[in-house]
Design a protein around this motif. Structure first.
Motif, PDB file in Angstrom:
ATOM      1  N   PRO A 225       0.523  -1.017   0.344  1.00 43.90           N
ATOM      2  CA  PRO A 225      -0.013  -0.287  -0.479  1.00 43.90           C
ATOM      3  C   PRO A 225       0.741   1.387   0.202  1.00 43.90           C
ATOM      4  CG  PRO A 225      -0.178  -1.274   2.080  1.00 43.90           C
ATOM      5  CD  PRO A 225       0.136  -2.332   0.671  1.00 43.90           C
ATOM      6  N   VAL A 226       1.970   1.500   0.564  1.00 44.77           N
ATOM      7  CA  VAL A 226       3.262   2.873   0.918  1.00 44.77           C
ATOM      8  C   VAL A 226       3.192   3.235  -1.063  1.00 44.77           C
ATOM      9  CG1 VAL A 226       3.613   1.975   2.968  1.00 44.77           C
ATOM     10  CG2 VAL A 226       5.126   1.104   0.611  1.00 44.77           C
ATOM     11  N   ASN A 227       3.797   1.989  -1.542  1.00 48.64           N
ATOM     12  CA  ASN A 227       3.424   2.432  -3.673  1.00 48.64           C
ATOM     13  C   ASN A 227       2.199   2.931  -3.943  1.00 48.64           C
ATOM     14  OD1 ASN A 227       5.568   1.279  -3.532  1.00 48.64           O
ATOM     15  ND2 ASN A 227       5.749  -0.526  -4.196  1.00 48.64           N
ATOM     16  N   LEU A 228       0.709   2.689  -3.238  1.00 45.80           N
ATOM     17  CA  LEU A 228       0.037   2.341  -4.462  1.00 45.80           C
ATOM     18  C   LEU A 228      -1.233   4.509  -3.622  1.00 45.80           C
ATOM     19  CD1 LEU A 228      -1.705  -0.863  -3.991  1.00 45.80           C
ATOM     20  CD2 LEU A 228      -0.898   0.400  -5.736  1.00 45.80           C
ATOM     21  N   MET A 229      -0.049   4.461  -2.390  1.00 48.19           N
ATOM     22  CA  MET A 229      -0.365   5.678  -1.885  1.00 48.19           C
ATOM     23  C   MET A 229       0.215   6.833  -2.373  1.00 48.19           C
ATOM     24  SD  MET A 229      -3.560   5.587  -0.199  1.00 48.19           S
ATOM     25  CE  MET A 229      -3.220   6.957   0.566  1.00 48.19           C
ATOM     26  N   PHE A 230       1.606   6.559  -2.730  1.00 46.38           N
ATOM     27  CA  PHE A 230       2.474   7.598  -2.957  1.00 46.38           C
ATOM     28  C   PHE A 230       1.719   7.447  -5.069  1.00 46.38           C
ATOM     29  CE2 PHE A 230       5.440   7.041  -6.728  1.00 46.38           C
ATOM     30  CZ  PHE A 230       6.123   9.339  -6.684  1.00 46.38           C
ATOM     31  N   LEU A 231       1.755   6.503  -5.843  1.00 50.45           N
ATOM     32  CA  LEU A 231       1.038   6.571  -6.652  1.00 50.45           C
ATOM     33  C   LEU A 231      -0.058   7.409  -7.135  1.00 50.45           C
ATOM     34  CD1 LEU A 231       1.752   3.245  -8.421  1.00 50.45           C
ATOM     35  CD2 LEU A 231       2.806   5.359  -8.747  1.00 50.45           C
ATOM     36  N   MET A 232      -1.022   7.525  -6.158  1.00 44.60           N
ATOM     37  CA  MET A 232      -2.224   7.959  -5.861  1.00 44.60           C
ATOM     38  C   MET A 232      -1.753   9.846  -5.759  1.00 44.60           C
ATOM     39  SD  MET A 232      -5.413   5.767  -5.103  1.00 44.60           S
ATOM     40  CE  MET A 232      -4.298   4.683  -3.440  1.00 44.60           C
ATOM     41  N   SER A 233      -0.565  10.527  -4.618  1.00 42.25           N
ATOM     42  CA  SER A 233      -0.580  11.138  -4.905  1.00 42.25           C
ATOM     43  C   SER A 233       0.350  11.696  -5.445  1.00 42.25           C
ATOM     44  CB  SER A 233       0.466  10.707  -3.521  1.00 42.25           C
ATOM     45  OG  SER A 233      -0.262  10.168  -2.192  1.00 42.25           O
ATOM     46  N   TYR A 234       1.060  11.305  -6.064  1.00 44.41           N
ATOM     47  CA  TYR A 234       1.465  11.737  -7.359  1.00 44.41           C
ATOM     48  C   TYR A 234       0.770  12.167  -8.380  1.00 44.41           C
ATOM     49  CZ  TYR A 234       4.603  11.739 -11.991  1.00 44.41           C
ATOM     50  OH  TYR A 234       5.621  12.558 -13.116  1.00 44.41           O
ATOM     51  N   TRP A 235      -0.421  11.743  -9.291  1.00 41.69           N
ATOM     52  CA  TRP A 235      -1.382  11.525  -9.575  1.00 41.69           C
ATOM     53  C   TRP A 235      -1.961  13.090  -9.323  1.00 41.69           C
ATOM     54  CZ3 TRP A 235      -6.959  11.894  -8.493  1.00 41.69           C
ATOM     55  CH2 TRP A 235      -7.822  12.273  -9.606  1.00 41.69           C
ATOM     56  N   SER A 236      -2.660  12.748  -8.069  1.00 38.93           N
ATOM     57  CA  SER A 236      -3.472  14.538  -7.790  1.00 38.93           C
ATOM     58  C   SER A 236      -2.759  15.519  -8.484  1.00 38.93           C
ATOM     59  CB  SER A 236      -3.636  14.257  -6.453  1.00 38.93           C
ATOM     60  OG  SER A 236      -1.936  14.264  -5.683  1.00 38.93           O
ATOM     61  N   VAL A 237      -1.453  15.241  -8.453  1.00 42.15           N
ATOM     62  CA  VAL A 237      -0.576  16.934  -8.787  1.00 42.15           C
ATOM     63  C   VAL A 237       0.212  16.726 -10.109  1.00 42.15           C
ATOM     64  CG1 VAL A 237       0.094  17.599  -6.924  1.00 42.15           C
ATOM     65  CG2 VAL A 237       1.680  15.792  -8.004  1.00 42.15           C
ATOM     66  N   ASN A 238      -0.300  15.590 -11.244  1.00 42.92           N
ATOM     67  CA  ASN A 238       0.185  16.053 -11.672  1.00 42.92           C
ATOM     68  C   ASN A 238      -0.793  15.562 -12.719  1.00 42.92           C
ATOM     69  OD1 ASN A 238       3.732  15.690 -12.686  1.00 42.92           O
ATOM     70  ND2 ASN A 238       3.045  14.622 -10.499  1.00 42.92           N
ATOM     71  N   ARG A 239      -2.506  15.024 -12.487  1.00 38.07           N
ATOM     72  CA  ARG A 239      -4.011  15.006 -13.571  1.00 38.07           C
ATOM     73  C   ARG A 239      -3.323  15.074 -15.224  1.00 38.07           C
ATOM     74  NH1 ARG A 239      -8.353  15.306  -8.960  1.00 38.07           N
ATOM     75  NH2 ARG A 239      -7.077  15.893  -7.280  1.00 38.07           N
ATOM     76  N   SER A 240      -2.981  16.228 -15.778  1.00 39.45           N
ATOM     77  CA  SER A 240      -3.126  16.940 -17.133  1.00 39.45           C
ATOM     78  C   SER A 240      -1.629  15.434 -17.935  1.00 39.45           C
ATOM     79  CB  SER A 240      -2.907  17.580 -17.283  1.00 39.45           C
ATOM     80  OG  SER A 240      -2.183  18.614 -16.523  1.00 39.45           O
ATOM     81  N   THR A 241      -0.391  14.989 -16.935  1.00 36.90           N
ATOM     82  CA  THR A 241       0.166  14.861 -17.999  1.00 36.90           C
ATOM     83  C   THR A 241      -0.069  13.015 -18.108  1.00 36.90           C
ATOM     84  OG1 THR A 241       1.045  13.328 -15.995  1.00 36.90           O
ATOM     85  CG2 THR A 241       1.902  16.108 -16.540  1.00 36.90           C
ATOM     86  N   SER A 242       0.914  12.704 -18.895  1.00 41.61           N
ATOM     87  CA  SER A 242       0.846  11.623 -19.940  1.00 41.61           C
ATOM     88  C   SER A 242       1.063  10.369 -18.074  1.00 41.61           C
ATOM     89  CB  SER A 242       1.214  10.419 -20.474  1.00 41.61           C
ATOM     90  OG  SER A 242       2.387  11.240 -20.748  1.00 41.61           O
ATOM     91  N   GLU A 243       2.304  10.960 -17.487  1.00 42.46           N
ATOM     92  CA  GLU A 243       2.680   9.992 -16.517  1.00 42.46           C
ATOM     93  C   GLU A 243       1.737   9.947 -15.237  1.00 42.46           C
ATOM     94  OE1 GLU A 243       5.884  11.953 -18.781  1.00 42.46           O
ATOM     95  OE2 GLU A 243       4.065  12.906 -17.850  1.00 42.46           O
ATOM     96  N   GLY A 244       1.093  11.114 -15.291  1.00 43.19           N
ATOM     97  CA  GLY A 244      -0.178  10.995 -14.030  1.00 43.19           C
ATOM     98  C   GLY A 244      -1.172   9.797 -14.710  1.00 43.19           C
ATOM     99  N   ALA A 245      -1.096   9.841 -15.022  1.00 48.71           N
ATOM    100  CA  ALA A 245      -2.570   8.853 -16.133  1.00 48.71           C
ATOM    101  C   ALA A 245      -1.926   7.218 -15.259  1.00 48.71           C
ATOM    102  CB  ALA A 245      -2.827   9.264 -17.374  1.00 48.71           C
ATOM    103  N   GLU A 246      -0.992   7.208 -15.786  1.00 52.29           N
ATOM    104  CA  GLU A 246      -0.205   6.223 -16.380  1.00 52.29           C
ATOM    105  C   GLU A 246      -0.190   5.422 -14.310  1.00 52.29           C
ATOM    106  OE1 GLU A 246       3.802   3.613 -17.658  1.00 52.29           O
ATOM    107  OE2 GLU A 246       4.392   5.587 -17.413  1.00 52.29           O
ATOM    108  N   ALA A 247       0.589   6.245 -13.450  1.00 50.87           N
ATOM    109  CA  ALA A 247       0.113   6.269 -12.317  1.00 50.87           C
ATOM    110  C   ALA A 247      -0.923   5.767 -11.987  1.00 50.87           C
ATOM    111  CB  ALA A 247       0.954   7.853 -11.543  1.00 50.87           C
ATOM    112  N   LEU A 248      -2.341   6.900 -11.765  1.00 50.93           N
ATOM    113  CA  LEU A 248      -3.502   6.137 -11.731  1.00 50.93           C
ATOM    114  C   LEU A 248      -3.664   4.988 -12.014  1.00 50.93           C
ATOM    115  CD1 LEU A 248      -5.466   6.847 -10.148  1.00 50.93           C
ATOM    116  CD2 LEU A 248      -6.829   7.578 -12.365  1.00 50.93           C
ATOM    117  N   GLN A 249      -3.468   4.951 -13.785  1.00 51.97           N
ATOM    118  CA  GLN A 249      -3.811   3.343 -14.253  1.00 51.97           C
ATOM    119  C   GLN A 249      -3.500   1.924 -13.258  1.00 51.97           C
ATOM    120  OE1 GLN A 249      -2.448   1.696 -16.004  1.00 51.97           O
ATOM    121  NE2 GLN A 249      -3.809  -0.799 -15.825  1.00 51.97           N
ATOM    122  N   MET A 250      -1.725   2.303 -12.539  1.00 51.00           N
ATOM    123  CA  MET A 250      -1.586   1.008 -12.585  1.00 51.00           C
ATOM    124  C   MET A 250      -1.547   0.860 -10.844  1.00 51.00           C
ATOM    125  SD  MET A 250       2.748   2.506 -13.444  1.00 51.00           S
ATOM    126  CE  MET A 250       3.630   1.891 -11.614  1.00 51.00           C
TER     127      MET A 250
END
Length: 751
Positions: A225-250
């Motif tokens: 879960p530590v990885n998954l919570m980081f990825l959702m935090s990353y998405w929250s500040v990169n919502r419009s980027t392909s990296e943010g979308a990838e983080a959320l999809q993962m």
């Protein structure tokens, strides 16, 4: 509430050692070994010095499979017991009670053998310096692997004939570890740049991501879960980027596949420890409290970001399991359920997963009814077996069952969507859902008649703190008063049973007594860094869920105490245990977010949040110094510290203060709070300004007095950064837009 199967037994035992007086379920499991065990403590140390004998230190925990194996094979063996008792001072440690002891000697074992795990067995000099260590040993020689008897004989010989070499090599390794594990901030050092560290962490996670089933390696596969919570935090500040979308999809794919897999208990809810295969199918069946706590938060966060009810249902299911099976009537939470239990068919031998698995014939016998208008006269069993992948010969591959314990058995795993299952049998989706739910309920009833796995009824402050966060976060997002009441009950339990107000100290653990009462060891074990950090985090989450300032006040008190006990004034960051304890030979700062987050990672965020609630600028500076101390690790391998990376990001993006001005419990106030709780906002603090100017928050933050409800008394929300606030809003939809966009006119609030 949970009921265990470990009541007092009238069986007479051939041997009883001093562990019989202990409270830890793990130590009690060894109370009738023919080994002269001591608990960790001065009596054992004095005996080793007086008799000039080496110490045999054996560390494990009560739901550890290989610990059970070694106890059965070696510690119940009369000959080995005699060898140990006559030539060594034997000490047993429950790693969950004494993580400080475990960490020091595990660091030594990993450095000298290249691996680690439990049971851990280490030989020490009378002054506690390790000189040889390993993990599991078979009782007798096995192929090229020396048995415990051989190892003991060799060590006895070396102790008699080559003692100076043993002692000097152990000292050398320890000195090298002391230097190698030091984590310090240089005087002028600042934390590394958050966007760079976050991007590198993302890339490292992408590299280890397994695309088909999600997760971050092939097998065994852990929930992380530590990885998954980081990825959702990353998405929250990169919502419009392909990296943010990838983080959320993962994240969402991993959480979905885990919830459909066998690692998720489809009959009784909750999650098992890990999957032995890459498809999350066959788990190691133990259930740990810390997993339930962190996964409940991960799933409810996934619900916030996706809006998919599926994720909320999983989060709710986890808490249903914890409330039913891991809860003490006092409000505390038990530590774990074992993987092994006696099969319902009988026999003395426990088997892995016996409580959880099913044969096809059991399912057919339980669900025989023909389903009206279903294709081909299908029974409820046919539909259930199709949906959950149940096979006549069992659905566990040989590679996942090396000991043959699951032969002919089935681990439930969702193989088809409900829509596909409904179509396959020509019934409606609603009917399919109803049939599957009723089947699961019948199976849950059958489970109740099976012999239960061992329940570790030890209650730890740290894991109870994690679970407090779980109930608080899920309860707040779902607006569920029952879950929030359970969270408050847990906080009251912590204050009543694991807080020594006189000494101003958290206690590490307490236990369930024979009469179901809460009992304590004498003397008690004082809390470690993770006890303080996880409880403080739980209290901050509870405050945001209930907006009752008594929890904020206690969090402040605990943080001040934590600083006093564990802060490294020279190097920054916190030591894991009391640096003044002479029996703990290494002063370590844990630098890995693993099955549990590092207490330093959690503290970095706690300090930042508390600085906003209390106005204490020194906590903001402490948080920055802590992050600077871990700068090297964050820069090179941020994947090792994803929780700490979130703390670093929170500094960079600065926390929003969301102040709701209104009457507590008024509908318009509740509506604004519910709007905030519906969104995943990792960089915010939420507070209620209810006009009680003599209260805790108004005293700490005088600026709150200048914020008030709009004319007419309607509840009003202010969204601020450093108390420069956007224009006030009273409409929940407007608040939602403001929180998501973050762009609007501002007004400066003055004290």
């Amino acid at each position: 509430m949970a009921s265990g199967n470990e009541g007092s037994s009238s069986t007479s035992h051939r041997h009883t050692n001093r562990l019989a007086k202990e409270r830890s379920p793990y130590l009690l499991q060894h109370a009738h070994n023919p080994v002269d065990w001591y608990p960790w403590g001065q009596d054992a140390f004095d005996k080793a010095k007086k008799e000039d004998k080496p110490i045999f230190l054996s560390v494990g925990y009560s739901t550890c499979h290989w610990c059970h194996v070694m106890e059965r094979e070696s510690f119940e063996d009369e000959e080995i017991g005699r060898l140990l008792s006559e030539n060594f001072v034997c000490i047993k440690v429950d790693r969950e009670e004494r993580p400080d002891v475990d960490t020091v000697y595990m660091t030594f074992v990993q450095a000298t053998s290249g691996g680690g795990g439990w049971p851990m067995n280490v030989w020490l000099t009378p002054d506690l310096h390790p000189f040889i260590g390993g993990t599991y040993f078979p009782p007798r020689d096995h192929g090229r692997r020396p048995g415990l008897k051989t190892v003991l004989t060799r060590i006895m010989d070396q102790w008699q004939n080559n003692r100076p070499t043993l002692e000097s090599s152990g000292k050398r390794v320890l000195e090298s570890l002391r230097k190698g594990t030091a984590i310090n901030a240089h005087l002028t050092e600042n934390p590394p740049l958050a966007p760079d560290v976050a991007n590198r962490c993302l890339q490292q996670l992408v590299h280890s991501y397994e695309e088909e089933y999600g997760g971050f390696r092939e097998a065994p596969k852990f929930p992380t879960p530590v990885n998954l919570m980081f990825l959702m935090s990353y998405w929250s500040v990169n919502r419009s980027t392909s990296e943010g979308a990838e983080a959320l999809q993962m994240t969402l794919h991993t959480l979905r596949m885990m919830a459909l897999g066998g690692i998720h208990d489809h009959v009784a809810q909750g999650f098992h420890r890990y999957s032995t295969d890459s498809s999350w199918h066959v788990p190691h069946f133990e259930k740990m409290l810390y997993d339930q706590a962190q996964l409940a938060v991960a799933y409810i966060t996934a619900y916030q970001v996706s809006g998919e009810k599926f994720f909320a249902d999983v989060a709710r299911g986890i808490l249903l399991y914890v409330s039913r099976d891991l809860s003490d009537k006092s409000g505390g939470f038990y530590s774990a359920e074992d993987a092994d239990s006696v099969p319902a068919s009988g026999g003395p031998e426990k088997r892995e997963g016996a409580f959880c698995v099913w044969t096809a014939s059991e399912v057919r016998e339980l669900l025989p009814d023909i389903v009206e208008r279903a294709t081909g006269g299908a029974t409820q069993a046919d539909i259930f077996m199709h949906h959950y992948g149940i096979k006549e010969q069992g659905n566990v591959d040989l590679e996942q069952d090396p000991h043959g314990e699951l032969q002919g058995q089935n681990v439930l795993i969702v193989r088809y969507s409900v829509e596909l299952t409904a179509a396959r049998f020509g019934i409606s989706v609603d009917k399919a859902n109803e049939l599957l739910a009723s089947a699961r309920a019948k199976m849950a009833e059958v489970r109740k008649s099976r012999p239960r796995p061992h329940l570790d009824t030890k209650m730890l402050a740290s894991w109870n703190g994690l679970m407090l966060s779980g109930y608080s976060r899920v309860g707040a997002v779902l607006g569920d008063k029952t879950l929030l009441e359970r969270a408050v009950q847990a906080a009251n339990f912590l204050k009543q049973h694991l807080w020594d107000a006189e000494r101003q100290t958290i206690l590490r653990s307490c236990y369930r007594g024979d009469q179901m009462e809460v009992i304590q060891t004498s003397p008690p074990i004082f809390g470690f860094l993770d006890d303080y950090a996880f409880v403080v985090c739980g209290l901050l989450d509870l405050y945001e869920a209930t907006l009752q300032t008594e929890w904020l006040q206690w969090a402040e008190e605990l943080q001040l105490r934590q600083d006093l006990l564990f802060w490294d004034v020279q190097g920054g960051g916190y030591f894991c245990s009391d640096p003044t304890d002479p029996t703990v030979l290494l002063q370590l700062k844990q630098d890995q977010d693993g099955a549990e987050p590092s207490a330093n990672s959690v503290s970095a965020s706690n300090l930042l949040r508390l600085s906003h609630y209390t106005g204490r600028q020194e906590w903001l500076q402490k948080s920055q110094k802590l992050l600077a101390a871990f700068s090297d690790r964050l820069t090179k391998v941020p994947i090792a510290l994803p929780y700490m990376v979130r703390g670093l990001m929170a500094h960079h993006y600065t926390l929003k203060q969301i102040v709701i001005c209104g009457q507590r419990d008024a509908p318009d106030t509740s509506s604004l709070i519910a709007t905030v709780n519906s969104l995943f906002l990792p960089h915010k603090v939420l507070m209620l300004a209810d006009g009680e100017t003599g209260g805790f928050l108004y005293e700490r933050l005088p600026v709150l007095s200048s914020l008030s409800a709009q004319q007419g008394g309607a509840a009003t929300a202010y969204v601020c950064q450093d108390f420069t606030c956007a224009l006030p809003v009273t409409d929940p939809q407007e608040l939602r837009r403001l929180l998501l966009d973050g762009h609007t006119e501002t007004q400066t609030v003055t004290e």
